[in-house]
Design a protein around this motif. Structure first.
Motif, mmCIF file in Angstrom:
data_model
loop_
_atom_site.group_PDB
_atom_site.id
_atom_site.type_symbol
_atom_site.label_atom_id
_atom_site.label_comp_id
_atom_site.label_asym_id
_atom_site.label_seq_id
_atom_site.Cartn_x
_atom_site.Cartn_y
_atom_site.Cartn_z
ATOM 1 N N VAL A 54 0.168 -32.552 -17.542
ATOM 2 C CA VAL A 54 -1.252 -32.571 -17.893
ATOM 3 C C VAL A 54 -1.392 -32.643 -19.414
ATOM 4 O O VAL A 54 -2.190 -33.422 -19.944
ATOM 5 C CB VAL A 54 -1.975 -31.335 -17.317
ATOM 6 C CG1 VAL A 54 -3.396 -31.249 -17.823
ATOM 7 C CG2 VAL A 54 -1.943 -31.358 -15.800
ATOM 8 N N THR A 55 -0.597 -31.853 -20.114
ATOM 9 C CA THR A 55 -0.618 -31.882 -21.571
ATOM 10 C C THR A 55 -0.212 -33.258 -22.080
ATOM 11 O O THR A 55 -0.836 -33.804 -22.992
ATOM 12 C CB THR A 55 0.326 -30.802 -22.146
ATOM 13 O OG1 THR A 55 -0.056 -29.527 -21.632
ATOM 14 C CG2 THR A 55 0.275 -30.784 -23.659
ATOM 15 N N GLY A 56 0.822 -33.830 -21.478
ATOM 16 C CA GLY A 56 1.279 -35.159 -21.881
ATOM 17 C C GLY A 56 0.206 -36.215 -21.685
ATOM 18 O O GLY A 56 -0.024 -37.056 -22.556
ATOM 19 N N ALA A 57 -0.462 -36.178 -20.544
ATOM 20 C CA ALA A 57 -1.533 -37.143 -20.275
ATOM 21 C C ALA A 57 -2.653 -36.993 -21.292
ATOM 22 O O ALA A 57 -3.193 -37.982 -21.794
ATOM 23 C CB ALA A 57 -2.065 -36.962 -18.853
ATOM 24 N N ALA A 58 -3.011 -35.752 -21.613
ATOM 25 C CA ALA A 58 -4.092 -35.512 -22.572
ATOM 26 C C ALA A 58 -3.708 -35.987 -23.970
ATOM 27 O O ALA A 58 -4.516 -36.621 -24.660
ATOM 28 C CB ALA A 58 -4.446 -34.021 -22.596
ATOM 29 N N VAL A 59 -2.477 -35.708 -24.376
ATOM 30 C CA VAL A 59 -2.037 -36.115 -25.711
ATOM 31 C C VAL A 59 -1.962 -37.636 -25.816
ATOM 32 O O VAL A 59 -2.402 -38.218 -26.814
ATOM 33 C CB VAL A 59 -0.677 -35.457 -26.056
ATOM 34 C CG1 VAL A 59 -0.062 -36.072 -27.301
ATOM 35 C CG2 VAL A 59 -0.857 -33.955 -26.238
ATOM 36 N N VAL A 60 -1.437 -38.292 -24.783
ATOM 37 C CA VAL A 60 -1.392 -39.759 -24.788
ATOM 38 C C VAL A 60 -2.806 -40.323 -24.873
ATOM 39 O O VAL A 60 -3.063 -41.267 -25.628
ATOM 40 C CB VAL A 60 -0.652 -40.293 -23.534
ATOM 41 C CG1 VAL A 60 -0.853 -41.779 -23.363
ATOM 42 C CG2 VAL A 60 0.829 -39.975 -23.619
ATOM 43 N N ALA A 61 -3.738 -39.745 -24.132
ATOM 44 C CA ALA A 61 -5.123 -40.213 -24.162
ATOM 45 C C ALA A 61 -5.753 -40.008 -25.536
ATOM 46 O O ALA A 61 -6.448 -40.891 -26.044
ATOM 47 C CB ALA A 61 -5.949 -39.494 -23.097
ATOM 48 N N ILE A 62 -5.492 -38.874 -26.150
ATOM 49 C CA ILE A 62 -6.061 -38.599 -27.466
ATOM 50 C C ILE A 62 -5.492 -39.558 -28.513
ATOM 51 O O ILE A 62 -6.232 -40.137 -29.315
ATOM 52 C CB ILE A 62 -5.825 -37.124 -27.863
ATOM 53 C CG1 ILE A 62 -6.687 -36.212 -26.989
ATOM 54 C CG2 ILE A 62 -6.109 -36.895 -29.342
ATOM 55 C CD1 ILE A 62 -6.361 -34.736 -27.120
ATOM 56 N N VAL A 63 -4.187 -39.743 -28.499
ATOM 57 C CA VAL A 63 -3.553 -40.642 -29.474
ATOM 58 C C VAL A 63 -4.005 -42.081 -29.247
ATOM 59 O O VAL A 63 -4.405 -42.782 -30.185
ATOM 60 C CB VAL A 63 -2.013 -40.522 -29.409
ATOM 61 C CG1 VAL A 63 -1.342 -41.614 -30.214
ATOM 62 C CG2 VAL A 63 -1.570 -39.152 -29.899
ATOM 63 N N TRP A 64 -3.947 -42.542 -28.000
ATOM 64 C CA TRP A 64 -4.330 -43.923 -27.685
ATOM 65 C C TRP A 64 -5.816 -44.145 -27.961
ATOM 66 O O TRP A 64 -6.207 -45.173 -28.509
ATOM 67 C CB TRP A 64 -3.986 -44.230 -26.230
ATOM 68 C CG TRP A 64 -4.107 -45.676 -25.867
ATOM 69 C CD1 TRP A 64 -5.052 -46.237 -25.055
ATOM 70 C CD2 TRP A 64 -3.262 -46.755 -26.280
ATOM 71 N NE1 TRP A 64 -4.833 -47.583 -24.952
ATOM 72 C CE2 TRP A 64 -3.748 -47.931 -25.690
ATOM 73 C CE3 TRP A 64 -2.147 -46.830 -27.100
ATOM 74 C CZ2 TRP A 64 -3.159 -49.169 -25.885
ATOM 75 C CZ3 TRP A 64 -1.551 -48.066 -27.300
ATOM 76 C CH2 TRP A 64 -2.060 -49.215 -26.692
ATOM 77 N N GLY A 65 -6.648 -43.184 -27.607
ATOM 78 C CA GLY A 65 -8.082 -43.304 -27.867
ATOM 79 C C GLY A 65 -8.396 -43.270 -29.352
ATOM 80 O O GLY A 65 -9.222 -44.049 -29.841
ATOM 81 N N GLY A 66 -7.740 -42.409 -30.085
ATOM 82 C CA GLY A 66 -7.958 -42.329 -31.533
ATOM 83 C C GLY A 66 -7.532 -43.600 -32.245
ATOM 84 O O GLY A 66 -8.255 -44.131 -33.100
ATOM 85 N N LEU A 67 -6.343 -44.096 -31.895
ATOM 86 C CA LEU A 67 -5.880 -45.349 -32.501
ATOM 87 C C LEU A 67 -6.769 -46.521 -32.112
ATOM 88 O O LEU A 67 -7.085 -47.378 -32.946
ATOM 89 C CB LEU A 67 -4.429 -45.639 -32.094
ATOM 90 C CG LEU A 67 -3.366 -44.741 -32.722
ATOM 91 C CD1 LEU A 67 -1.999 -45.037 -32.124
ATOM 92 C CD2 LEU A 67 -3.337 -44.935 -34.234
ATOM 93 N N GLY A 68 -7.173 -46.566 -30.852
ATOM 94 C CA GLY A 68 -8.049 -47.643 -30.397
ATOM 95 C C GLY A 68 -9.383 -47.635 -31.111
ATOM 96 O O GLY A 68 -9.907 -48.685 -31.500
ATOM 97 N N ALA A 69 -9.946 -46.443 -31.304
ATOM 98 C CA ALA A 69 -11.235 -46.346 -32.008
ATOM 99 C C ALA A 69 -11.073 -46.742 -33.472
ATOM 100 O O ALA A 69 -11.912 -47.473 -34.023
ATOM 101 C CB ALA A 69 -11.785 -44.929 -31.891
#
Length: 175
Positions: A54-69
């Motif tokens: 769950v932590t891994g999924a959240a961190v990947v989402a935060i990093v990918w979302g931040g870079l994408g934005a």
């Protein structure tokens, strides 16, 4: 035959139990791990502790979302010069990136992962569509399209694991 007197045998000290062993009838420490009392079945941690998936999924989402934005905002400054369609596509990708970022933060806070899952499914769909359109129009860059499918796919895969589902189920959330 006589029994040894207490303290005469070095293996059996005064209490009558071997050293390091609890005496008969003494309460034993619960073992943390699979099937431990108080922890969800199949999950080896303290109750309520967030699994690594769950932590891994959240961190990947935060990093990918931040870079994408970030890159989306940079690309937006040039996109409308190229055409309104490109600008619209980049605006949609920025909105999805921000939603991934927010969904990842929600999951880290222990909130329902439905937003993160929904945005990941949408991101996979948009990436497939974008990849197809890019390849048809100009040969496109297949790497960014494939990466846009793989990363949200990893998020979905991590959140759909039994440990992740059990964690959210223990918190009263089903998805």
């Amino acid at each position: 035959m006589s029994s040894p007197t207490p303290g005469s045998d070095p293996n059996y000290p005064q209490g009558g139990a071997p050293q390091g062993q609890p005496a008969w009838g003494a309460p034993q420490q619960p073992v943390q791990g699979y099937g431990a009392p108080g922890s969800p079945a199949g999950y080896g941690g303290a109750p309520g502790q967030r699994p690594g998936m769950v932590t891994g999924a959240a961190v990947v989402a935060i990093v990918w979302g931040g870079l994408g934005a970030l890159f989306g905002l940079l690309a937006l400054s040039v996109a409308f010069i190229l055409g309104a369609l490109y600008g619209l596509i980049i605006l949609i990708s920025i909105a999805m990136s921000v939603a991934l970022l927010v969904g990842g933060i929600f999951v880290l806070q222990g909130k329902n992962p439905k937003l993160l899952l929904l945005v990941s499914y949408i991101a996979i769909g948009v990436s497939v569509l974008s990849l197809i359109i890019g390849i048809i129009q100009s040969g496109g860059n297949a790497f960014s399209g494939v990466l846009g499918i793989i990363v949200p796919g990893v998020i979905v895969a991590l959140l759909m694991q039994p440990q992740s589902k059990q964690y959210f189920a223990s918190r009263g959330m089903a998805y």
